[in-house]
Design an enzyme around this catalytic site. Sequence first.
Site, PDB file in Angstrom:
ATOM      1  N   ASP A 128     -13.718  -3.437  -1.863  1.00 26.78           N
ATOM      2  CA  ASP A 128     -13.587  -3.175  -0.544  1.00 26.78           C
ATOM      3  C   ASP A 128     -14.931  -3.243   0.034  1.00 26.78           C
ATOM      4  OD1 ASP A 128     -10.881  -2.896  -0.991  1.00 26.78           O
ATOM      5  OD2 ASP A 128     -11.159  -0.637  -1.250  1.00 26.78           O
TER       6      ASP A 128
ATOM      7  N   ASP B  63       0.973  -0.897   0.113  1.00 30.33           N
ATOM      8  CA  ASP B  63       0.161  -0.029   0.097  1.00 30.33           C
ATOM      9  C   ASP B  63       0.898   1.136   0.067  1.00 30.33           C
ATOM     10  OD1 ASP B  63      -2.268  -1.444   0.015  1.00 30.33           O
ATOM     11  OD2 ASP B  63      -2.384  -1.461   2.245  1.00 30.33           O
TER      12      ASP B  63
END
EC number: 4.3.2.10
Length: 251
Positions: free
Chosen positions: A130, A11
Amino acid sequence: MLAKRIIPCLDVTGGRVVKGINFEGLRDAGSILEQARFYNNELADELVFLDISASLESRKTTLEEVMKVSGEVFIPLTVGGGINSVERAKDVFLHGADKVSVNTAAVNHPELISRIAEKYGSQAVVVAIDIKKIGSDHMVHTHSGKNPTAYEALEWAHKVQELGAGEILLTSMDRDGTREGYDNDILARVSTSVHIPVIASGGAGNLEHLYEGFTIGHADAALAASIFHFRQYSIRQAKQYLRDRGIEVRL
């Protein structure tokens, strides 16, 4: 039986690898290139590079960083963040990505999935989903988890499969960074209801969680960050643990 995959995830924001909890409270997790080199040498099956603030900030993934990472790794590289057009996907592929991950743009413009798949093949398209539990439903969120949508996880998973996605990256926002294990309930429901591979994401805290993601969640691959970034475990350790438990992995 196809070997199960272990996939570390970078990330990235501000030129660094970061890790948070429930998509919040980001802390530094090291140099992008150092982590990429480490995972390339550690027998990772693939590497995911997500520019986690690109969509939120309405900007594109930094191609220079993608090119540097692709020059350091010799395993499949998936790149996501701010990919909102076929042209942008092309740029990312030209800079060394093997697959692109689309999330926010796919929800806003579902036809983008089909357009990229038609040009580059379904195997090159990962749709990142998500999800956050709201009541009894697992609802899809966009913009790095900031914006809820009207899609429920199973509904959206079926739709992206129909549109030509080659793989689904299913992240539980509720479990992200908690190290409490994957949400194997929704993971199993999605994995067993689609015929494309599903990558488990969000919550891995120990090697048993990886095992459970494969055996209870029926995932095809397990993505993890915290347990590998901070060297709690090595990927070699993880694979040996899984092999000892009867899971087919590449070693």
